[in-house]
Design a protein around this motif. Structure first.
Motif, PDB file in Angstrom:
ATOM      1  N   MET A 137       0.839  -1.214   0.000  1.00  0.00           N
ATOM      2  CA  MET A 137       0.000   0.000   0.000  1.00  0.00           C
ATOM      3  C   MET A 137       0.872   1.261   0.000  1.00  0.00           C
ATOM      4  O   MET A 137       1.876   1.307   0.681  1.00  0.00           O
ATOM      5  CB  MET A 137      -0.886  -0.005   1.245  1.00  0.00           C
ATOM      6  CG  MET A 137      -2.170   0.742   1.050  1.00  0.00           C
ATOM      7  SD  MET A 137      -3.194   0.636   2.538  1.00  0.00           S
ATOM      8  CE  MET A 137      -2.563   2.017   3.444  1.00  0.00           C
ATOM      9  N   LYS A 138       0.476   2.217  -0.768  1.00  0.00           N
ATOM     10  CA  LYS A 138       1.270   3.444  -0.879  1.00  0.00           C
ATOM     11  C   LYS A 138       1.048   4.359   0.334  1.00  0.00           C
ATOM     12  O   LYS A 138      -0.095   4.546   0.753  1.00  0.00           O
ATOM     13  CB  LYS A 138       0.865   4.161  -2.161  1.00  0.00           C
ATOM     14  CG  LYS A 138       1.958   5.058  -2.713  1.00  0.00           C
ATOM     15  CD  LYS A 138       1.440   5.771  -3.950  1.00  0.00           C
ATOM     16  CE  LYS A 138       2.248   6.992  -4.214  1.00  0.00           C
ATOM     17  NZ  LYS A 138       1.654   7.825  -5.252  1.00  0.00           N
ATOM     18  N   ASN A 139       2.130   4.863   0.879  1.00  0.00           N
ATOM     19  CA  ASN A 139       2.004   5.779   2.011  1.00  0.00           C
ATOM     20  C   ASN A 139       1.511   7.140   1.541  1.00  0.00           C
ATOM     21  O   ASN A 139       1.829   7.570   0.439  1.00  0.00           O
ATOM     22  CB  ASN A 139       3.351   5.936   2.703  1.00  0.00           C
ATOM     23  CG  ASN A 139       3.715   4.703   3.484  1.00  0.00           C
ATOM     24  OD1 ASN A 139       2.867   4.122   4.140  1.00  0.00           O
ATOM     25  ND2 ASN A 139       4.969   4.311   3.396  1.00  0.00           N
ATOM     26  N   LYS A 140       0.770   7.792   2.435  1.00  0.00           N
ATOM     27  CA  LYS A 140       0.288   9.132   2.090  1.00  0.00           C
ATOM     28  C   LYS A 140       0.925  10.154   3.026  1.00  0.00           C
ATOM     29  O   LYS A 140       1.167   9.872   4.195  1.00  0.00           O
ATOM     30  CB  LYS A 140      -1.232   9.185   2.220  1.00  0.00           C
ATOM     31  CG  LYS A 140      -1.946   8.761   0.974  1.00  0.00           C
ATOM     32  CD  LYS A 140      -3.413   9.134   1.068  1.00  0.00           C
ATOM     33  CE  LYS A 140      -4.116   8.836  -0.245  1.00  0.00           C
ATOM     34  NZ  LYS A 140      -5.547   9.155  -0.169  1.00  0.00           N
ATOM     35  N   PHE A 141       1.183  11.315   2.479  1.00  0.00           N
ATOM     36  CA  PHE A 141       1.823  12.365   3.284  1.00  0.00           C
ATOM     37  C   PHE A 141       1.049  13.675   3.143  1.00  0.00           C
ATOM     38  O   PHE A 141       0.560  13.996   2.055  1.00  0.00           O
ATOM     39  CB  PHE A 141       3.271  12.578   2.831  1.00  0.00           C
ATOM     40  CG  PHE A 141       4.128  11.371   3.060  1.00  0.00           C
ATOM     41  CD1 PHE A 141       4.807  11.194   4.256  1.00  0.00           C
ATOM     42  CD2 PHE A 141       4.247  10.391   2.081  1.00  0.00           C
ATOM     43  CE1 PHE A 141       5.584  10.080   4.467  1.00  0.00           C
ATOM     44  CE2 PHE A 141       5.024   9.267   2.288  1.00  0.00           C
ATOM     45  CZ  PHE A 141       5.699   9.103   3.485  1.00  0.00           C
ATOM     46  N   ILE A 142       0.953  14.379   4.261  1.00  0.00           N
ATOM     47  CA  ILE A 142       0.311  15.696   4.213  1.00  0.00           C
ATOM     48  C   ILE A 142       1.391  16.757   4.409  1.00  0.00           C
ATOM     49  O   ILE A 142       2.160  16.694   5.375  1.00  0.00           O
ATOM     50  CB  ILE A 142      -0.771  15.816   5.303  1.00  0.00           C
ATOM     51  CG1 ILE A 142      -1.949  14.924   4.947  1.00  0.00           C
ATOM     52  CG2 ILE A 142      -1.205  17.262   5.464  1.00  0.00           C
ATOM     53  CD1 ILE A 142      -3.109  15.027   5.895  1.00  0.00           C
ATOM     54  N   ILE A 143       1.486  17.698   3.477  1.00  0.00           N
ATOM     55  CA  ILE A 143       2.483  18.781   3.574  1.00  0.00           C
ATOM     56  C   ILE A 143       1.759  20.041   4.032  1.00  0.00           C
ATOM     57  O   ILE A 143       0.805  20.498   3.387  1.00  0.00           O
ATOM     58  CB  ILE A 143       3.166  19.029   2.220  1.00  0.00           C
ATOM     59  CG1 ILE A 143       3.749  17.727   1.669  1.00  0.00           C
ATOM     60  CG2 ILE A 143       4.263  20.067   2.358  1.00  0.00           C
ATOM     61  CD1 ILE A 143       4.112  17.798   0.213  1.00  0.00           C
ATOM     62  N   ILE A 176       7.750  24.487   6.661  1.00  0.00           N
ATOM     63  CA  ILE A 176       7.164  23.270   6.081  1.00  0.00           C
ATOM     64  C   ILE A 176       7.136  22.139   7.095  1.00  0.00           C
ATOM     65  O   ILE A 176       8.114  21.915   7.816  1.00  0.00           O
ATOM     66  CB  ILE A 176       7.960  22.822   4.820  1.00  0.00           C
ATOM     67  CG1 ILE A 176       7.963  23.936   3.775  1.00  0.00           C
ATOM     68  CG2 ILE A 176       7.354  21.554   4.231  1.00  0.00           C
ATOM     69  CD1 ILE A 176       8.717  23.604   2.523  1.00  0.00           C
ATOM     70  N   GLU A 177       6.006  21.477   7.156  1.00  0.00           N
ATOM     71  CA  GLU A 177       5.904  20.275   7.993  1.00  0.00           C
ATOM     72  C   GLU A 177       5.295  19.164   7.157  1.00  0.00           C
ATOM     73  O   GLU A 177       4.245  19.335   6.557  1.00  0.00           O
ATOM     74  CB  GLU A 177       4.998  20.545   9.202  1.00  0.00           C
ATOM     75  CG  GLU A 177       5.748  21.048  10.406  1.00  0.00           C
ATOM     76  CD  GLU A 177       4.837  21.271  11.590  1.00  0.00           C
ATOM     77  OE1 GLU A 177       4.157  20.326  12.007  1.00  0.00           O
ATOM     78  OE2 GLU A 177       4.810  22.416  12.074  1.00  0.00           O
ATOM     79  N   VAL A 178       5.981  18.024   7.106  1.00  0.00           N
ATOM     80  CA  VAL A 178       5.463  16.873   6.374  1.00  0.00           C
ATOM     81  C   VAL A 178       5.061  15.811   7.387  1.00  0.00           C
ATOM     82  O   VAL A 178       5.849  15.456   8.264  1.00  0.00           O
ATOM     83  CB  VAL A 178       6.519  16.305   5.397  1.00  0.00           C
ATOM     84  CG1 VAL A 178       5.950  15.147   4.598  1.00  0.00           C
ATOM     85  CG2 VAL A 178       7.021  17.380   4.463  1.00  0.00           C
ATOM     86  N   ASN A 179       3.836  15.352   7.291  1.00  0.00           N
ATOM     87  CA  ASN A 179       3.372  14.321   8.220  1.00  0.00           C
ATOM     88  C   ASN A 179       2.835  13.123   7.464  1.00  0.00           C
ATOM     89  O   ASN A 179       2.131  13.267   6.468  1.00  0.00           O
ATOM     90  CB  ASN A 179       2.266  14.885   9.125  1.00  0.00           C
ATOM     91  CG  ASN A 179       2.852  15.775  10.200  1.00  0.00           C
ATOM     92  OD1 ASN A 179       3.789  15.420  10.892  1.00  0.00           O
ATOM     93  ND2 ASN A 179       2.315  16.989  10.290  1.00  0.00           N
ATOM     94  N   LYS A 180       3.193  11.962   7.986  1.00  0.00           N
ATOM     95  CA  LYS A 180       2.729  10.717   7.380  1.00  0.00           C
ATOM     96  C   LYS A 180       1.306  10.445   7.864  1.00  0.00           C
ATOM     97  O   LYS A 180       1.017  10.604   9.059  1.00  0.00           O
ATOM     98  CB  LYS A 180       3.658   9.591   7.809  1.00  0.00           C
ATOM     99  CG  LYS A 180       3.572   8.355   6.963  1.00  0.00           C
ATOM    100  CD  LYS A 180       4.644   7.382   7.432  1.00  0.00           C
ATOM    101  CE  LYS A 180       4.482   6.039   6.762  1.00  0.00           C
ATOM    102  NZ  LYS A 180       5.473   5.077   7.224  1.00  0.00           N
ATOM    103  N   VAL A 181       0.448  10.043   6.943  1.00  0.00           N
ATOM    104  CA  VAL A 181      -0.927   9.711   7.320  1.00  0.00           C
ATOM    105  C   VAL A 181      -1.009   8.222   7.570  1.00  0.00           C
ATOM    106  O   VAL A 181      -0.670   7.427   6.693  1.00  0.00           O
ATOM    107  CB  VAL A 181      -1.912  10.104   6.193  1.00  0.00           C
ATOM    108  CG1 VAL A 181      -3.340   9.852   6.643  1.00  0.00           C
ATOM    109  CG2 VAL A 181      -1.707  11.541   5.808  1.00  0.00           C
ATOM    110  N   GLU A 182      -1.407   7.860   8.745  1.00  0.00           N
ATOM    111  CA  GLU A 182      -1.547   6.435   9.046  1.00  0.00           C
ATOM    112  C   GLU A 182      -2.996   6.029   8.845  1.00  0.00           C
ATOM    113  O   GLU A 182      -3.860   6.343   9.646  1.00  0.00           O
ATOM    114  CB  GLU A 182      -1.081   6.170  10.483  1.00  0.00           C
ATOM    115  CG  GLU A 182       0.437   6.203  10.574  1.00  0.00           C
ATOM    116  CD  GLU A 182       0.954   5.992  11.980  1.00  0.00           C
ATOM    117  OE1 GLU A 182       0.164   5.600  12.856  1.00  0.00           O
ATOM    118  OE2 GLU A 182       2.155   6.253  12.188  1.00  0.00           O
ATOM    119  N   GLU A 183      -3.214   5.353   7.742  1.00  0.00           N
ATOM    120  CA  GLU A 183      -4.583   4.941   7.418  1.00  0.00           C
ATOM    121  C   GLU A 183      -4.916   3.625   8.098  1.00  0.00           C
ATOM    122  O   GLU A 183      -4.034   2.789   8.323  1.00  0.00           O
ATOM    123  CB  GLU A 183      -4.727   4.795   5.897  1.00  0.00           C
ATOM    124  CG  GLU A 183      -4.920   6.138   5.230  1.00  0.00           C
ATOM    125  CD  GLU A 183      -5.163   5.981   3.752  1.00  0.00           C
ATOM    126  OE1 GLU A 183      -5.593   4.884   3.326  1.00  0.00           O
ATOM    127  OE2 GLU A 183      -4.903   6.948   3.027  1.00  0.00           O
TER     128      GLU A 183
END
Lengths: 78, 292
Positions: free
Chosen positions: A1-7, A59-66
């Motif tokens: 599964m592809k990870n998603k990131f919120i910038i 800038i803040e990049v956060n990983k979305v844990e689905e």
């Protein structure tokens, strides 16, 4: 599964120096009205280069844990 | 994630920083904050001292014990703090003019004494705040407002200066080596003794514009990539090839007794002899030590 990131870009702190845009390997960011803007968030691979290279803490990049659907857990484990 | 870590040490109400767009100082500051996080140091165990100049603005944004002092005198003030509060991690943040010109004498003597201070030099090769005059580290041939035909003098090598003066941890890096710089600064803070970290940085507005690099920070950063050579690569290069280049890496990392430890030890010894002054042996002990 592809990870998603919120910038998340803090526009009050961004000075539009262009460094994040030059370094991004996937062209996720773009300069608009002298501020960095997220153009294609789905392309982000989570390398965090923009976050490391920003001199203004903007800038803040956060990983979305689905949530993993039930039943697919086994296939994720290797 | 990384910004989140740095934010823990920032005075958020003071931001955005007053540095120009694309200034490298912000990158060094973020690296420094991540180094503090890496070492897991509490905020009230750190004292940050600065002199005058663009770099002197750094302590204003950091939520630790901070001091903004007179030009070139970051190290003397830091020495005072360290002697009063030996348990503190004392950081002296200086620009290149602050360190090598106005405070040059303080810098070499702090290195000779081996005081447990971490000196971080923001080396952009120009006096950025006052209008782009030449500094002691302006490269040969570079243009500045006081060198309209190019700089004729050779620049100071801060690393060589620190090595010659006897600093026990000496390293150089640039703002292009960002995750590496975090660890280098962390090593410097951890080191017991005088540690110097010379960081090559950019000044797009006053240096870049005069030197055909433009105000674009990316062009300036490419120039930094050109003039810095990692130590491993430099071993295979000839002297002519290395002319005008800065070698990056750790130049010295050795353990030597530092002034603060020696001073505290002496203090303890003398206090001990004062306590049992009723018996003459204690006094004689001190005399014997004085003779030896």
């Amino acid at each position: 599964m592809k990870n998603k990131f919120i910038i998340k870009i803090n526009e009050k702190w961004c000075k539009g120096c262009n460094l994040c845009i030059e370094f991004c390997p996937k062209n996720v960011l773009e300069l608009k009205d002298a501020k960095a803007k997220v153009v294609s968030p789905e392309d982000c691979i989570g390398c965090y280069i923009c976050e490391y290279r920003c001199p203004d803490f903007a800038i803040e990049v956060n990983k979305v844990e689905e949530e993993v659907p039930v039943g697919s857990e086994k296939t994720n484990k290797r | 994630m990384k910004t989140e870590l740095a934010k823990k040490y920032l005075r958020l109400e003071k931001l955005p920083t007053l540095w120009c767009s694309g200034c490298g100082h912000g990158l060094i500051l973020s690296s420094l904050l991540r180094a503090l996080y890496l070492l897991n140091i509490e905020k009230d165990k750190v004292a940050m001292v600065s002199g005058i100049g663009c770099s002197g603005r750094t302590p204003g944004y950091v939520d630790v014990h901070t001091l903004h002092t007179t030009h070139g005198r970051a190290i003397p003030f830091a020495t005072g703090i360290k002697l009063m509060k030996p348990e503190f991690y004392v950081l002296a943040v200086m620009g290149d003019g602050d360190c090598a010109a106005i405070g040059g004498n303080h810098f070499i003597h702090a290195a000779r004494r081996n005081i447990d201070i971490t000196a971080i030099v923001y080396n952009n090769g120009i006096y950025g705040m006052t209008g782009g005059q030449v500094s002691p580290t302006t490269p040969y041939g570079a243009y500045a407002s006081t060198a309209p035909y190019g700089q004729l003098e050779e620049p100071f090598d801060i690393v060589e200066l620190a090595l010659g003066a006897g600093a026990t941890f000496v390293a150089r890096s640039s703002i292009d080596e960002i995750p590496k710089l975090d660890r280098l600064i962390a090593d410097g803070i951890k080191h017991k003794g005088f540690s110097v970290i010379d960081v090559i940085t950019i000044c797009p507005i006053t240096f870049g514009r005069r030197n055909k690099l433009g105000e674009d920070p990316m062009m300036n950063l490419r120039w930094v990539q050109d003039i810095t050579v990692p130590m491993k690569k430099a071993k295979d290069m000839s002297k002519e090839e290395l002319k005008g280049k800065w070698i990056t890496g750790i130049f010295r990392d050795e353990d030597k007794p530092n002034l603060i430890d020696l001073y505290l030890e002496l203090n303890k010894k003398l206090k001990h002899s004062m306590v049992d002054e009723s018996s003459k042996e204690g006094v004689e002990d001190v005399r014997r030590q004085d003779e030896t």
